[in-house]
Design a protein around this motif. Structure first.
Motif, PDB file in Angstrom:
ATOM      1  N   TRP A  87      -4.527 -39.953  37.596  1.00  0.00           N
ATOM      2  CA  TRP A  87      -4.134 -38.632  37.100  1.00  0.00           C
ATOM      3  C   TRP A  87      -4.024 -38.630  35.584  1.00  0.00           C
ATOM      4  N   LEU A  88      -3.532 -39.719  35.025  1.00  0.00           N
ATOM      5  CA  LEU A  88      -3.354 -39.797  33.581  1.00  0.00           C
ATOM      6  C   LEU A  88      -4.649 -40.085  32.833  1.00  0.00           C
ATOM      7  N   ASN A  89      -5.570 -40.808  33.459  1.00  0.00           N
ATOM      8  CA  ASN A  89      -6.754 -41.288  32.747  1.00  0.00           C
ATOM      9  C   ASN A  89      -8.055 -40.568  33.059  1.00  0.00           C
ATOM     10  N   ASN A  90      -8.077 -39.680  34.019  1.00  0.00           N
ATOM     11  CA  ASN A  90      -9.340 -39.081  34.433  1.00  0.00           C
ATOM     12  C   ASN A  90      -9.403 -37.564  34.313  1.00  0.00           C
ATOM     13  N   VAL A 109     -13.428 -29.970  43.562  1.00  0.00           N
ATOM     14  CA  VAL A 109     -12.741 -30.832  42.591  1.00  0.00           C
ATOM     15  C   VAL A 109     -11.692 -31.688  43.293  1.00  0.00           C
ATOM     16  N   VAL A 110     -10.901 -31.084  44.154  1.00  0.00           N
ATOM     17  CA  VAL A 110      -9.860 -31.841  44.849  1.00  0.00           C
ATOM     18  C   VAL A 110     -10.491 -32.873  45.781  1.00  0.00           C
ATOM     19  N   SER A 111     -11.567 -32.521  46.432  1.00  0.00           N
ATOM     20  CA  SER A 111     -12.275 -33.471  47.299  1.00  0.00           C
ATOM     21  C   SER A 111     -12.779 -34.667  46.501  1.00  0.00           C
ATOM     22  N   LYS A 112     -13.323 -34.411  45.321  1.00  0.00           N
ATOM     23  CA  LYS A 112     -13.793 -35.504  44.462  1.00  0.00           C
ATOM     24  C   LYS A 112     -12.631 -36.392  44.020  1.00  0.00           C
ATOM     25  N   ILE A 113     -11.516 -35.791  43.711  1.00  0.00           N
ATOM     26  CA  ILE A 113     -10.335 -36.564  43.323  1.00  0.00           C
ATOM     27  C   ILE A 113      -9.924 -37.494  44.457  1.00  0.00           C
ATOM     28  N   ILE A 114      -9.869 -36.972  45.664  1.00  0.00           N
ATOM     29  CA  ILE A 114      -9.491 -37.790  46.826  1.00  0.00           C
ATOM     30  C   ILE A 114     -10.516 -38.902  47.043  1.00  0.00           C
ATOM     31  N   GLN A 115     -11.788 -38.586  46.915  1.00  0.00           N
ATOM     32  CA  GLN A 115     -12.836 -39.611  47.065  1.00  0.00           C
ATOM     33  C   GLN A 115     -12.681 -40.704  46.004  1.00  0.00           C
ATOM     34  N   ASP A 116     -12.445 -40.303  44.778  1.00  0.00           N
ATOM     35  CA  ASP A 116     -12.252 -41.277  43.696  1.00  0.00           C
ATOM     36  C   ASP A 116     -11.048 -42.171  43.968  1.00  0.00           C
TER      37      ASP A 116
END
Length: 130
Positions: A87-90, A109-116
């Protein structure tokens, strides 16, 4: 599951009329819990239509945190430390704010965050086993 209209009526009925952020964030919290990201976009657009975009600046700035606490932490296998680092670095918050008013984009966007986050968890686990 409540309809979007029902949620919006509830949050507006309980609102004292002072800060638009109160009903906006209440609706977002409820919708985020059920991963209803397209409905979040629709509700934000409805609030803008009724109160103006400037009235939602505070709410949009807090949208990433609401999604983090009401969806992301419980939807990934990643530890809180991994989530916080990501959350802080991306620039996850900036991506969420940029997608908030674009149809279909917030869910992506949220799906990509969860995948990452899940990929980072796999990497962290493989590093530990070596």
């Amino acid at each position: 599951m409540k309809s979007l209209e029902h949620i919006l009526m509830e949050v507006l009925a309980g609102w004292n009329g002072e800060h638009v952020s109160e009903p906006v964030l209440a609706a977002v919290r409820e919708l985020a819990t059920d991963a209803r990201f397209d409905d979040i976009t629709l509700s934000l657009k409805a609030f803008v239509a009724r109160f103006g975009r400037q009235s939602l600046v505070y709410s949009v700035n807090h949208l990433p945190g609401v999604l983090l606490h009401n969806y992301v932490y419980r939807s990934t296998e990643a530890s809180a430390a991994i989530v916080d680092e990501y959350w802080l670095n991306n620039e996850a918050g900036a991506a969420i704010k940029a997608a908030a008013f674009k149809d279909g984009q917030l869910a992506m966007v949220v799906s990509k965050i969860i995948q990452d986050l899940d990929a980072m968890t796999v990497l962290a686990l493989s590093d530990r086993s070596e």
